[in-house]
Motif scaffolding. Structure first.
Motif, PDB file in Angstrom:
ATOM      1  N   GLY A  65      13.521  -6.263 -31.827  1.00  0.00           N
ATOM      2  CA  GLY A  65      15.406  -5.334 -32.673  1.00  0.00           C
ATOM      3  C   GLY A  65      15.047  -6.531 -34.757  1.00  0.00           C
ATOM      4  O   GLY A  65      15.657  -8.028 -34.483  1.00  0.00           O
ATOM      5  N   MET A  66      14.582  -5.770 -35.846  1.00  0.00           N
ATOM      6  CA  MET A  66      15.174  -6.022 -36.813  1.00  0.00           C
ATOM      7  C   MET A  66      16.192  -6.541 -37.642  1.00  0.00           C
ATOM      8  O   MET A  66      16.640  -6.830 -38.551  1.00  0.00           O
ATOM      9  N   ARG A  67      16.908  -5.934 -37.302  1.00  0.00           N
ATOM     10  CA  ARG A  67      18.282  -6.186 -37.312  1.00  0.00           C
ATOM     11  C   ARG A  67      19.276  -7.035 -36.244  1.00  0.00           C
ATOM     12  O   ARG A  67      20.417  -6.726 -36.238  1.00  0.00           O
ATOM     13  N   ASP A  68      18.794  -7.720 -35.738  1.00  0.00           N
ATOM     14  CA  ASP A  68      19.734  -8.911 -35.195  1.00  0.00           C
ATOM     15  C   ASP A  68      20.076 -10.028 -35.734  1.00  0.00           C
ATOM     16  O   ASP A  68      19.483 -10.787 -36.559  1.00  0.00           O
ATOM     17  N   PRO A  69      21.628 -10.185 -35.804  1.00  0.00           N
ATOM     18  CA  PRO A  69      21.983 -11.208 -36.265  1.00  0.00           C
ATOM     19  C   PRO A  69      21.362 -12.714 -36.197  1.00  0.00           C
ATOM     20  O   PRO A  69      22.134 -13.819 -37.033  1.00  0.00           O
ATOM     21  N   VAL A  70      21.135 -13.071 -34.884  1.00  0.00           N
ATOM     22  CA  VAL A  70      20.948 -14.545 -34.425  1.00  0.00           C
ATOM     23  C   VAL A  70      19.691 -14.442 -33.981  1.00  0.00           C
ATOM     24  O   VAL A  70      19.572 -15.412 -34.921  1.00  0.00           O
ATOM     25  N   PHE A  71      19.009 -14.313 -33.676  1.00  0.00           N
ATOM     26  CA  PHE A  71      17.232 -13.827 -33.992  1.00  0.00           C
ATOM     27  C   PHE A  71      16.674 -13.272 -34.460  1.00  0.00           C
ATOM     28  O   PHE A  71      16.780 -12.058 -34.664  1.00  0.00           O
ATOM     29  N   THR A  72      16.496 -13.744 -35.834  1.00  0.00           N
ATOM     30  CA  THR A  72      16.569 -13.204 -37.208  1.00  0.00           C
ATOM     31  C   THR A  72      14.926 -13.083 -37.735  1.00  0.00           C
ATOM     32  O   THR A  72      14.044 -13.364 -36.338  1.00  0.00           O
ATOM     33  N   PRO A  73      14.082 -12.453 -38.117  1.00  0.00           N
ATOM     34  CA  PRO A  73      13.186 -11.871 -38.206  1.00  0.00           C
ATOM     35  C   PRO A  73      11.623 -13.307 -38.155  1.00  0.00           C
ATOM     36  O   PRO A  73      10.974 -13.655 -38.031  1.00  0.00           O
ATOM     37  N   ASP A  74      12.940 -14.409 -39.236  1.00  0.00           N
ATOM     38  CA  ASP A  74      12.508 -15.954 -39.360  1.00  0.00           C
ATOM     39  C   ASP A  74      11.247 -15.900 -37.842  1.00  0.00           C
ATOM     40  O   ASP A  74      10.446 -17.081 -37.744  1.00  0.00           O
ATOM     41  N   LEU A  75      12.678 -16.032 -37.142  1.00  0.00           N
ATOM     42  CA  LEU A  75      12.330 -16.799 -35.657  1.00  0.00           C
ATOM     43  C   LEU A  75      10.841 -15.731 -34.784  1.00  0.00           C
ATOM     44  O   LEU A  75       9.967 -16.405 -34.492  1.00  0.00           O
ATOM     45  N   LEU A  76      10.432 -14.294 -35.462  1.00  0.00           N
ATOM     46  CA  LEU A  76       9.495 -13.366 -34.747  1.00  0.00           C
ATOM     47  C   LEU A  76       8.675 -14.256 -35.586  1.00  0.00           C
ATOM     48  O   LEU A  76       7.570 -14.596 -35.183  1.00  0.00           O
ATOM     49  N   ASP A  77       8.814 -14.720 -36.585  1.00  0.00           N
ATOM     50  CA  ASP A  77       8.192 -15.085 -37.834  1.00  0.00           C
ATOM     51  C   ASP A  77       6.889 -16.331 -36.972  1.00  0.00           C
ATOM     52  O   ASP A  77       5.879 -16.626 -36.831  1.00  0.00           O
ATOM     53  N   GLU A  78       7.814 -17.146 -36.089  1.00  0.00           N
ATOM     54  CA  GLU A  78       8.334 -18.261 -35.906  1.00  0.00           C
ATOM     55  C   GLU A  78       6.742 -17.933 -34.551  1.00  0.00           C
ATOM     56  O   GLU A  78       5.554 -18.940 -33.770  1.00  0.00           O
ATOM     57  N   TRP A  79       7.644 -16.856 -34.067  1.00  0.00           N
ATOM     58  CA  TRP A  79       6.484 -16.247 -32.385  1.00  0.00           C
ATOM     59  C   TRP A  79       5.277 -15.861 -32.720  1.00  0.00           C
ATOM     60  O   TRP A  79       4.383 -16.898 -32.934  1.00  0.00           O
ATOM     61  N   ALA A  80       5.141 -15.272 -34.078  1.00  0.00           N
ATOM     62  CA  ALA A  80       3.557 -15.181 -34.787  1.00  0.00           C
ATOM     63  C   ALA A  80       2.904 -16.278 -35.061  1.00  0.00           C
ATOM     64  O   ALA A  80       1.435 -16.093 -34.669  1.00  0.00           O
ATOM     65  N   ARG A  81       3.259 -16.983 -35.453  1.00  0.00           N
ATOM     66  CA  ARG A  81       2.853 -18.329 -36.220  1.00  0.00           C
ATOM     67  C   ARG A  81       2.188 -19.061 -34.694  1.00  0.00           C
ATOM     68  O   ARG A  81       1.019 -19.384 -34.928  1.00  0.00           O
ATOM     69  N   ARG A  82       2.776 -19.162 -34.208  1.00  0.00           N
ATOM     70  CA  ARG A  82       2.607 -19.995 -32.718  1.00  0.00           C
ATOM     71  C   ARG A  82       1.635 -19.184 -31.405  1.00  0.00           C
ATOM     72  O   ARG A  82       0.959 -20.015 -31.173  1.00  0.00           O
ATOM     73  N   CYS A  83       1.710 -17.809 -31.854  1.00  0.00           N
ATOM     74  CA  CYS A  83       0.836 -17.119 -30.759  1.00  0.00           C
ATOM     75  C   CYS A  83       0.169 -15.955 -31.770  1.00  0.00           C
ATOM     76  O   CYS A  83       0.935 -14.617 -31.292  1.00  0.00           O
ATOM     77  N   PRO A  84      -0.935 -16.306 -32.103  1.00  0.00           N
ATOM     78  CA  PRO A  84      -1.682 -15.779 -33.347  1.00  0.00           C
ATOM     79  C   PRO A  84      -2.540 -14.717 -32.058  1.00  0.00           C
ATOM     80  O   PRO A  84      -2.598 -13.328 -32.350  1.00  0.00           O
ATOM     81  N   HIS A  85      -2.331 -14.884 -31.148  1.00  0.00           N
ATOM     82  CA  HIS A  85      -3.216 -13.435 -29.934  1.00  0.00           C
ATOM     83  C   HIS A  85      -2.188 -12.456 -29.628  1.00  0.00           C
ATOM     84  O   HIS A  85      -2.725 -11.484 -29.262  1.00  0.00           O
ATOM     85  N   ALA A  86      -0.499 -12.237 -29.373  1.00  0.00           N
ATOM     86  CA  ALA A  86      -0.053 -12.184 -28.933  1.00  0.00           C
ATOM     87  C   ALA A  86      -0.058 -10.599 -30.344  1.00  0.00           C
ATOM     88  O   ALA A  86       0.101 -10.598 -31.225  1.00  0.00           O
ATOM     89  N   SER A  87       0.652  -9.108 -29.020  1.00  0.00           N
ATOM     90  CA  SER A  87       0.344  -8.174 -30.083  1.00  0.00           C
ATOM     91  C   SER A  87       2.361  -7.928 -30.366  1.00  0.00           C
ATOM     92  O   SER A  87       3.033  -7.995 -29.528  1.00  0.00           O
ATOM     93  N   VAL A  88       2.462  -7.579 -31.044  1.00  0.00           N
ATOM     94  CA  VAL A  88       3.910  -7.559 -32.515  1.00  0.00           C
ATOM     95  C   VAL A  88       4.352  -6.163 -32.564  1.00  0.00           C
ATOM     96  O   VAL A  88       3.274  -5.543 -33.355  1.00  0.00           O
ATOM     97  N   HIS A  89       4.865  -5.419 -32.583  1.00  0.00           N
ATOM     98  CA  HIS A  89       5.678  -4.087 -32.701  1.00  0.00           C
ATOM     99  C   HIS A  89       7.098  -4.660 -32.919  1.00  0.00           C
ATOM    100  O   HIS A  89       8.124  -5.547 -32.966  1.00  0.00           O
ATOM    101  N   ARG A  90       7.421  -4.499 -34.440  1.00  0.00           N
ATOM    102  CA  ARG A  90       8.461  -4.592 -34.697  1.00  0.00           C
ATOM    103  C   ARG A  90       9.448  -2.982 -34.980  1.00  0.00           C
ATOM    104  O   ARG A  90       8.790  -1.829 -34.974  1.00  0.00           O
TER     105      ARG A  90
END
Length: 318
Positions: free
Chosen positions: A265-290
């Motif tokens: 959820g891209m409108r999360d005030p706590v778990f911001t998109p920056d944390l999503l970017d960190e997940w994507a960096r650490r887990c490049p094999h993951a399928s990501v849906h925003r």
């Protein structure tokens, strides 16, 4: 009138009870799907058939948050949504003695839940999918590290399972509750954290009855200790011992190397998109849906699509 009331059939009374429950907890699975772990009294919902999918909620929440996704997914999988001890309809834990104790206590209860489901309910020991949100994220990853043979795939929803990135900062209100006991006491007294979460955590407002359902298990002060304890257990820095629970042994990549679907959820005030970017960096094999129109409770704002994404993920990774 008294005679007519006395003559009502049990089926009609059952219908009335179901209607009353729907008013109290709209959309939640019926009591015939409710279960408890005999050893601990932990409550969980068990709905559907097929491969086991374990949904772990966050704070301040309970299995009610998963009701829409479980309803969507249960024709395709065995959906298991526990209330973590101290939350929802589960028995409440005593106040923790130390900052890492809430995590370890929850992990022990997950062990007992898994053992019960395998030994008493006939579920397979392996091949489980974990769907993780908020506090359920580090718990689920730490539990998968305990049992690497059990978990086959991960679904990540607005959570974290690694030390905070250097440029990340928790919102001030979470830091106040975590770091200042007097603030925590006021929040506990007023139920302020849970009341704010059911409004600020969604982009599309919940119906009043849904908000009340979220708050019902923490209506009394004695029942909301786990909510306050969980905020106070949020790691302060990267040296916090909680992070050690998430480190795979040696050079092992750990559970984050498993097939992974990230739904954010891209409108999360706590778990911001920056944390999503960190997940994507650490887990490049993951399928990501925003989900651009979803908040922290992505399972509320995007329930149908989230359920369908998980269904397709399960089909594509068998």
């Amino acid at each position: 009138m008294v005679t007519a009331q006395a003559g009502r059939t049990p089926a009609l009374r059952a219908t009335d009870r179901a209607a009353a429950l729907e008013r109290l907890m709209p959309g939640y699975p019926a009591p015939r799907y409710w279960r408890r772990v005999p050893a601990t009294g932990q409550h969980y919902v068990d709905l559907g058939s097929g491969e086991p999918v374990l949904f772990l909620h966050g704070n301040p929440s309970w299995s009610y948050a998963w009701r829409k996704v479980v309803d969507r997914l249960s024709p395709h999988a065995r959906c298991l949504a526990p209330d973590l001890p101290g939350f929802g309809l589960s028995r409440h834990l005593r106040p923790a003695a130390g900052i890492s104790d809430p995590y370890r206590a929850q992990l022990d209860h997950l062990d007992l839940l898994h053992r019960h489901l395998v030994q008493n309910e006939g579920l397979p020991e392996r091949g489980w999918t974990l769907v993780l949100h908020d506090w359920g994220g580090p718990l689920g990853i730490a539990w998968a590290l305990r049992h690497p043979e059990v978990v086959a795939r991960l679904v990540i929803c607005n959570t974290v399972a690694f030390p905070w990135p250097s440029d990340f900062r928790l919102p001030f209100y979470l830091r106040w509750i975590r770091d200042h006991p007097r603030v925590a006491d006021v929040v506990h007294l007023t139920n302020g954290f849970a009341r704010a979460a059911v409004r600020a955590g969604v982009h599309h407002p919940l119906r009043p009855a849904e908000r009340r359902a979220y708050l019902r298990p923490v209506a009394r002060r004695a029942e909301r200790r786990a909510v306050t304890d969980a905020v106070r257990a949020i790691p302060r820095d990267n040296a916090d011992p909680v992070w050690r629970l998430l480190e795979p042994p040696g050079t092992d990549a750990g559970p984050t190397a498993l097939p992974m679907l990230i739904c954010w959820g891209m409108r999360d005030p706590v778990f911001t998109p920056d944390l999503l970017d960190e997940w994507a960096r650490r887990c490049p094999h993951a399928s990501v849906h925003r989900f651009p129109e979803a908040g922290h409770y992505v399972m509320e704002d995007a329930a149908a699509e989230l359920g369908d994404r998980v269904r397709d993920f399960l089909r594509g990774t068998r």
